[in-house]
Design an enzyme around this catalytic site. Structure first.
Site, short mmCIF file in Angstrom:
data_model
loop_
_atom_site.label_atom_id
_atom_site.label_comp_id
_atom_site.label_asym_id
_atom_site.label_seq_id
_atom_site.Cartn_x
_atom_site.Cartn_y
_atom_site.Cartn_z
N HIS A 306 0.84 -1.19 0.00
CA HIS A 306 0.00 0.00 0.00
C HIS A 306 0.88 1.24 0.00
CE1 HIS A 306 -3.13 2.82 1.17
NE2 HIS A 306 -3.97 1.92 0.71
N ASP A 363 -7.85 -5.50 0.03
CA ASP A 363 -8.30 -6.39 -1.04
C ASP A 363 -7.93 -7.84 -0.82
OD1 ASP A 363 -9.62 -4.57 -2.76
OD2 ASP A 363 -7.69 -3.71 -3.28
N1 ACO Z 1 4.03 -7.67 -4.82
C1 ACO Z 1 5.36 -7.61 -5.11
N2 ACO Z 1 6.12 -6.51 -4.96
C2 ACO Z 1 5.50 -5.40 -4.53
C3 ACO Z 1 4.13 -5.36 -4.24
C4 ACO Z 1 3.39 -6.56 -4.40
N3 ACO Z 1 2.08 -6.60 -4.14
N4 ACO Z 1 3.79 -4.12 -3.84
C5 ACO Z 1 4.90 -3.39 -3.89
N5 ACO Z 1 5.95 -4.17 -4.29
C6 ACO Z 1 7.35 -3.76 -4.41
C7 ACO Z 1 7.58 -2.86 -5.61
O1 ACO Z 1 7.91 -3.61 -6.76
C8 ACO Z 1 8.73 -2.01 -5.12
O2 ACO Z 1 9.89 -2.79 -5.17
P1 ACO Z 1 11.35 -2.08 -5.45
O3 ACO Z 1 11.56 -1.14 -4.30
O4 ACO Z 1 12.30 -3.22 -5.49
O5 ACO Z 1 11.21 -1.38 -6.77
C9 ACO Z 1 8.41 -1.81 -3.63
O6 ACO Z 1 7.64 -2.96 -3.27
C10 ACO Z 1 7.65 -0.54 -3.33
O7 ACO Z 1 6.44 -0.59 -4.01
P2 ACO Z 1 5.85 0.58 -4.88
O8 ACO Z 1 5.55 0.06 -6.25
O9 ACO Z 1 6.69 1.80 -4.76
O10 ACO Z 1 4.50 0.87 -4.15
P3 ACO Z 1 3.44 1.90 -4.63
O11 ACO Z 1 3.12 2.73 -3.45
O12 ACO Z 1 3.81 2.59 -5.89
O13 ACO Z 1 2.20 0.94 -5.01
C11 ACO Z 1 0.49 -0.61 -4.72
C12 ACO Z 1 1.27 0.54 -4.09
C13 ACO Z 1 -0.01 -0.20 -6.11
C14 ACO Z 1 -0.72 -0.91 -3.85
C15 ACO Z 1 1.42 -1.85 -4.82
O14 ACO Z 1 1.80 -2.26 -3.52
C16 ACO Z 1 0.77 -3.01 -5.56
O15 ACO Z 1 0.83 -3.05 -6.79
N6 ACO Z 1 0.10 -3.96 -4.83
C17 ACO Z 1 -0.61 -5.03 -5.50
C18 ACO Z 1 -1.96 -4.53 -6.02
C19 ACO Z 1 -2.92 -4.26 -4.87
O16 ACO Z 1 -3.08 -5.07 -3.98
N7 ACO Z 1 -3.60 -3.11 -4.96
C20 ACO Z 1 -4.60 -2.71 -3.97
C21 ACO Z 1 -4.11 -1.60 -3.09
S1 ACO Z 1 -5.29 -1.14 -1.88
C22 ACO Z 1 -6.41 -0.29 -2.78
O17 ACO Z 1 -6.13 0.37 -3.74
C23 ACO Z 1 -7.77 -0.35 -2.36
#
Ligand code: ACO
Length: 429
Positions: A306, A363
């Protein structure tokens, strides 16, 4: 003396005011920066930018705290109905009994769809995604209720809000019925908000669906937990559209479109797809974790991570407990729940997820719960939208009522070519 931030760019020394929220958090006010210096700031995905001042929802991402109008969401676990939470979010405080009763009456009075809007469902392909239908239908409400395009008087806004919150569940249920080729079931004014939705989804013309109190309670809590989440992606979409003074219906339709994405509300569908794949033997939980860590693959562990929560998501915790309760009540275990628990266990023990502070988000468990209460997968994100609608309305209203609000219009760092001449098509190499 109020605090100032000092920014030095070349030989310019710029003093910037510092704002303080009621929670004591500081924010550097750059609102006059471009006008006074010609400088812009670069903040892709607005991850460091406070888009507005807001008094609706408060999150502490480090501690895993979420409050609506000051009240921690754990306190909504017991007493209130989703309708009471909706009123609280939109109007800024807990309602009196008379206010709540009046709002409920307005919801009941507005639960039917205009026959013209209903007729449109006949022309939509049966396999149309319900989120597409929902977004289009919310926008279409402006065609059938044109008097609410302009909501300058407060009573108009209340009526428009009641129409949206009431009709959204009728639209949602009708889109499901259409996808199954089933006759539409009209709302029943004697039923409460969630029970009425379940009735429209599952009753048959010759047999009324019996709404179990446990299921009704679970759906009520799911809607409450989704009701607002400050400046998330879909809410920002609502604010951007609303900032152009677009009407409430069009702005909320934009919110639905943003929510549809798999990185936002669409993640609850992806979670179930992932769990089903594991259940069908297409992948092991260990493989799933390996793929999620693989930077060459677009696959993510859906339902994890998140932007704001760097500790647990309090909504996921409530939903996890609710899962245990609902499946115990139903006496109908779901193998996907065991797989989800295994995945959570593996991820929380894995340095990749621990170091990045990735925890289950709302989720992760919502899909399993919705499945448990009989909601089909293609309706999961629609249910999220029904829950989130009061939040969108509250945020739209807050922005609309703010005399300082301006059209949202960011700047850019241009990286394209310098001036170049147009070359006629037959002279191009
Ligand atoms: N699985 C694997 N790796 C992940 C995940 C995940 N679910 N979430 C984040 N990461 C990694 C990223 O690749 C990044 O890695 P890095 O530092 O090596 O590049 C690091 O963790 C930081 O993540 P960001 O992408 O910077 O997180 P951001 O804040 O941009 O995105 C998000 C947040 C979109 C929710 C992301 O965690 C994600 O894609 N999760 C999966 C989809 C999801 O569950 N979405 C629902 C969110 S809650 C909602 O909207 C109601």
């Amino acid at each position: 003396m109020s605090e100032k931030a000092i920014l030095t760019v070349g030989d310019q020394r710029i003093e910037l005011p510092v704002m303080k929220g009621t929670d004591g958090r500081l924010s550097i006010d750059i609102s006059q920066l471009h006008a006074q210096t010609g400088l812009t700031t670069y903040d892709p995905a607005l991850a460091n930018t406070a888009l507005c001042r807001s008094a609706i929802t408060w999150i502490d991402g480090e501690q895993g705290v979420l409050r609506y109008r000051g009240v921690p969401i754990e306190q909504f676990d017991q007493a209130p109905s989703f309708v009471e939470v909706a009123w609280t979010l939109i109007f800024g405080r807990l309602p009196t009994r008379a206010e709540l009763d009046h709002f409920r009456e307005q919801l009941t009075a507005n639960e039917l769809l205009h026959e013209g809007l209903k007729a449109q469902f006949q022309h939509i392909p049966a396999d149309a995604p319900p989120m597409a239908i929902l977004s289009a239908s919310l926008s279409n409400l402006a065609c059938f209720h044109r008097q609410f395009i302009d909501v300058e008087q407060p009573e108009r806004l209340v009526e428009a809000a009641a129409r949206l919150i009431s009709k959204v569940r009728t639209i949602a249920a009708f889109s499901y019925r259409r996808s199954r080729g089933l006759p539409f079931i009209y709302p029943d004014p004697s039923l409460r908000y969630c029970a009425n939705f379940l009735h429209m989804m599952f009753s048959l013309p010759y047999r009324q669906y019996e709404v179990s109190p446990q299921i009704e309670e679970a759906l009520n809590l799911i809607f409450i937990l989704h009701a607002d989440h400050e400046q998330n992606c879909s809410t920002t979409a609502v604010r951007v559209v609303g900032s152009a003074r677009a009407n409430l219906f069009a702005s909320c339709a934009a919110g639905v479109s943003a929510l549809w994405g798999p990185l936002h509300g669409g993640a609850n569908v992806e979670v179930i797809r992932m769990l089903e794949r594991i259940h069908a033997g297409g992948m092991t939980p260990e493989q799933c974790i390996r793929d999620a860590k693989d930077k060459t693959s677009p696959f993510r562990l859906y339902g994890f991570g998140h932007r704001v929560y760097r500790n647990f998501d309090p909504r996921a915790q409530v939903l996890r407990r609710l899962c245990d309760k609902v499946f115990a009540d139903l006496k109908q275990p779901d193998p996907l729940l065991d797989i989800a628990r295994r995945l959570e266990e593996l991820a929380l023990a894995d340095p990749y997820f621990v170091e990045r502070k990735l925890y289950p988000n709302v989720d992760f468990y919502s899909g399993i719960l919705l499945r448990g209460i009989g909601i089909p997968t293609n309706m999961f994100t629609v249910c999220f939208a029904i829950g989130r609608l009061p939040g969108w309305i509250a945020q739209w209203k807050e922005q609309h009522d703010d005399p300082h609000s301006r059209i949202i219009r960011p700047r850019q760092v241009y990286t394209g070519p310098g001036e170049s001449d147009y070359v006629p098509i037959d002279q191009r190499s």
